[in-house]
Scaffold this motif. Structure first.
Motif, PDB file in Angstrom:
ATOM      1  N   ALA A  31       0.930  -1.180  -0.166  1.00 45.37           N
ATOM      2  CA  ALA A  31       0.009  -0.108   0.081  1.00 45.37           C
ATOM      3  C   ALA A  31       0.923   1.302   0.008  1.00 45.37           C
ATOM      4  O   ALA A  31       0.774   2.253  -0.535  1.00 45.37           O
ATOM      5  N   ALA A  32       1.904   1.167   0.959  1.00 42.72           N
ATOM      6  CA  ALA A  32       2.996   2.482   0.787  1.00 42.72           C
ATOM      7  C   ALA A  32       3.437   2.807  -0.544  1.00 42.72           C
ATOM      8  O   ALA A  32       4.023   3.718  -0.693  1.00 42.72           O
ATOM      9  N   LEU A  33       3.463   1.945  -1.424  1.00 38.43           N
ATOM     10  CA  LEU A  33       4.167   2.170  -2.773  1.00 38.43           C
ATOM     11  C   LEU A  33       3.291   3.189  -3.616  1.00 38.43           C
ATOM     12  O   LEU A  33       3.916   3.725  -4.540  1.00 38.43           O
ATOM     13  N   GLY A  34       2.148   3.284  -3.268  1.00 34.61           N
ATOM     14  CA  GLY A  34       1.181   4.142  -4.021  1.00 34.61           C
ATOM     15  C   GLY A  34       0.219   3.529  -4.693  1.00 34.61           C
ATOM     16  O   GLY A  34       0.354   2.355  -5.420  1.00 34.61           O
ATOM     17  N   ALA A  38       0.570  -0.121  -6.933  1.00 28.69           N
ATOM     18  CA  ALA A  38      -0.460  -1.207  -6.813  1.00 28.69           C
ATOM     19  C   ALA A  38      -1.172  -1.514  -8.188  1.00 28.69           C
ATOM     20  O   ALA A  38      -1.276  -2.662  -8.103  1.00 28.69           O
ATOM     21  N   GLU A  39      -1.614  -0.476  -8.858  1.00 32.52           N
ATOM     22  CA  GLU A  39      -2.388  -1.083 -10.045  1.00 32.52           C
ATOM     23  C   GLU A  39      -1.368  -1.870 -10.964  1.00 32.52           C
ATOM     24  O   GLU A  39      -1.935  -2.711 -11.633  1.00 32.52           O
ATOM     25  N   ARG A  40      -0.128  -1.208 -11.120  1.00 31.01           N
ATOM     26  CA  ARG A  40       0.797  -2.406 -11.946  1.00 31.01           C
ATOM     27  C   ARG A  40       0.982  -3.561 -11.314  1.00 31.01           C
ATOM     28  O   ARG A  40       0.999  -4.635 -11.879  1.00 31.01           O
ATOM     29  N   ILE A  41       0.897  -3.756 -10.050  1.00 29.19           N
ATOM     30  CA  ILE A  41       0.940  -5.092  -9.180  1.00 29.19           C
ATOM     31  C   ILE A  41      -0.234  -5.947  -9.816  1.00 29.19           C
ATOM     32  O   ILE A  41      -0.071  -7.108  -9.903  1.00 29.19           O
ATOM     33  N   PHE A  42      -1.391  -5.277  -9.520  1.00 26.52           N
ATOM     34  CA  PHE A  42      -2.589  -6.098  -9.791  1.00 26.52           C
ATOM     35  C   PHE A  42      -2.471  -6.559 -11.344  1.00 26.52           C
ATOM     36  O   PHE A  42      -3.048  -7.559 -11.500  1.00 26.52           O
TER      37      PHE A  42
END
Length: 109
Positions: A31-34, A38-42
């Motif tokens: 979450a701290a990555l922004g 997070a969207e790129r991770i998903f």
């Protein structure tokens, strides 16, 4: 591969492609990555197909690891009873299984 394993793998792949098919949690580190990261991770989890015997010994597609912006990300799918009090009695049966995917930084494992 037996039929039960194939069903579990299919259901896990469905969850990775559509996180609303279960519950998804991200750790504070992710979450701290922004939101943009997070969207790129998903998106990466949705497309992930680097399963091999080392990271998928049970052939269930329930774990993965990849790097995003210099951060090693893990995802893990677990199987719970519908009330989430105990493990699922049968992970191949969606009527008795709640799938939970946890997305974390490797160092949070």
């Amino acid at each position: 591969m037996d039929n039960q394993k194939e069903i579990i793998r299919f259901l896990n792949d469905e969850l990775r492609h559509d996180l609303t098919r279960g519950a998804a949690f991200m750790t504070p580190g992710v979450a701290a990555l922004g939101p943009e990261v997070a969207e790129r991770i998903f998106d990466t989890i949705s497309l992930y197909d680097d399963f091999c015997h080392e990271n998928d010994p049970h052939e269930e597609h329930d774990f993965g690891s990849f790097v995003v912006e210099g951060h090693t990300i893990f995802f893990k799918i677990d199987y719970f009873s519908m009330d989430m009090n105990v493990g699922s009695p049968d992970p191949s049966d969606p009527s008795v299984t709640k799938r939970i995917i946890t997305i974390m930084l490797a160092e949070e494992y």
